[in-house]
Design a protein around this motif. Structure first.
Motif, short mmCIF file in Angstrom:
data_model
loop_
_atom_site.label_atom_id
_atom_site.label_comp_id
_atom_site.label_asym_id
_atom_site.label_seq_id
_atom_site.Cartn_x
_atom_site.Cartn_y
_atom_site.Cartn_z
N HIS A 128 28.21 60.48 72.13
CA HIS A 128 26.88 60.07 72.61
C HIS A 128 27.01 60.01 74.12
N ILE A 175 26.73 58.78 77.54
CA ILE A 175 26.45 57.48 78.14
C ILE A 175 27.03 57.50 79.54
N GLU A 235 36.51 44.29 72.22
CA GLU A 235 35.06 44.37 72.40
C GLU A 235 34.54 45.65 71.77
N GLN A 236 33.31 45.59 71.28
CA GLN A 236 32.67 46.82 70.79
C GLN A 236 32.31 47.68 72.00
N PRO A 243 29.74 50.29 74.17
CA PRO A 243 28.29 50.25 74.34
C PRO A 243 27.58 51.07 73.26
N HIS A 244 26.54 50.52 72.70
CA HIS A 244 25.76 51.19 71.65
C HIS A 244 25.24 52.53 72.17
N PRO A 245 25.29 53.61 71.38
CA PRO A 245 25.67 53.71 69.97
C PRO A 245 27.12 54.18 69.76
N LEU A 246 27.98 54.07 70.78
CA LEU A 246 29.37 54.49 70.58
C LEU A 246 30.09 53.50 69.66
N VAL A 247 30.99 54.04 68.83
CA VAL A 247 31.74 53.20 67.89
C VAL A 247 33.20 53.65 67.92
#
Ligand SMILES: O=C(O)CCC(=O)C(=O)O
Length: 227
Positions: free
Chosen positions: A109, A111, A215-216, A218-222
């Motif tokens: 994605h 970003i 930490e997660q 940044p959305h939408p990266l997973v």
């Protein structure tokens, strides 16, 4: 250049590395599980995702290495990548000076601040913002003694404080050798300059290399693997 042994620092934030250790019994349990993975793998170099291939390794890591990672990094630390390195005579290599600047994600994605992207063996990798790397910790569990002859890691203390550099700017001035016994765990920041020489001895140098984050992304990266 004469290699000087690393001072076993307990100052992770300023030196960029610190140490812990497992007992001989714990270490041999890891070694037995890793040898099964090595025997079943066709890769002669780093074996990707050994934990994905071995329930025993997942169990041992959960039990003995998670507590260490959680003590050093964060109580929320989770595993995001595992690799198993050896340097047998048949597949021996030198690793030039570098920082670890990539992470693995489920899918691409675009970003701001993330890139370049790459894809190998269906695994999507990306260079994240430096702050993602600064909030990660690598644990390297040594299953064999490591020294100058069998390609022990070299590091430059404090170099992680320079941030993410271009490869041509990664020039160590006072590299130290991470000589260690089996069972010792080198914990290091991914941005610490590191390298390793070819092995010139017949002794194995098995290292279980685990990357943790807390930490997660940044959305939408997973994160690709999240244990
Ligand atoms: O195990 C080694 O000798 C080098 C590994 C390394 O540099 C890395 O994983 O970034």
């Amino acid at each position: 250049m004469e290699l000087i042994d690393l001072y076993k620092s307990d100052r992770l934030e300023s030196d960029g590395y610190t140490w812990d250790r497992l007992t001989p019994d714990e270490t041999s349990a890891f070694a037995i599980a890793c040898d099964v993975v090595i025997a079943e793998s066709s890769s002669q170099f780093g074996i990707r995702d050994p934990l994905g291939r071995s329930a025993d390794l997942r169990f041992l890591t959960e039990r003995f290495l998670y507590p260490i990672a959680r003590r050093q990094l964060s109580s929320r630390a989770f595993l995001v990548r595992s690799t198993l390195f050896d340097k047998p005579q048949t597949a021996n290599w030198a690793v030039p000076w570098h920082q670890d600047v990539t992470i693995e994600v489920v899918e691409r994605h675009d970003i701001a601040g993330f890139g370049p992207w790459s894809m190998k063996d269906d695994i999507v990798s990306v260079q994240p913002l430096a702050k993602v790397l600064q909030n990660m910790l690598t644990l390297r569990l040594h299953l064999d003694p490591a020294d100058a002859e069998n390609g022990a890691l070299l590091v430059e203390p404090g170099s992680h404080l320079h941030g993410k550099l271009r490869i041509q700017d990664i020039v160590p001035t006072e590299p130290l050798l991470c000589s260690c016994e089996a069972g010792e765990i080198l914990m290091m920041k991914p941005l610490l300059f590191h390298a390793s020489n070819r092995s010139t001895s017949g002794h194995p140098r098995r290292v279980l290399h685990l990357d943790f984050a807390y930490e997660q992304l940044p959305h939408p990266l997973v994160w690709r693997s999240q244990g």
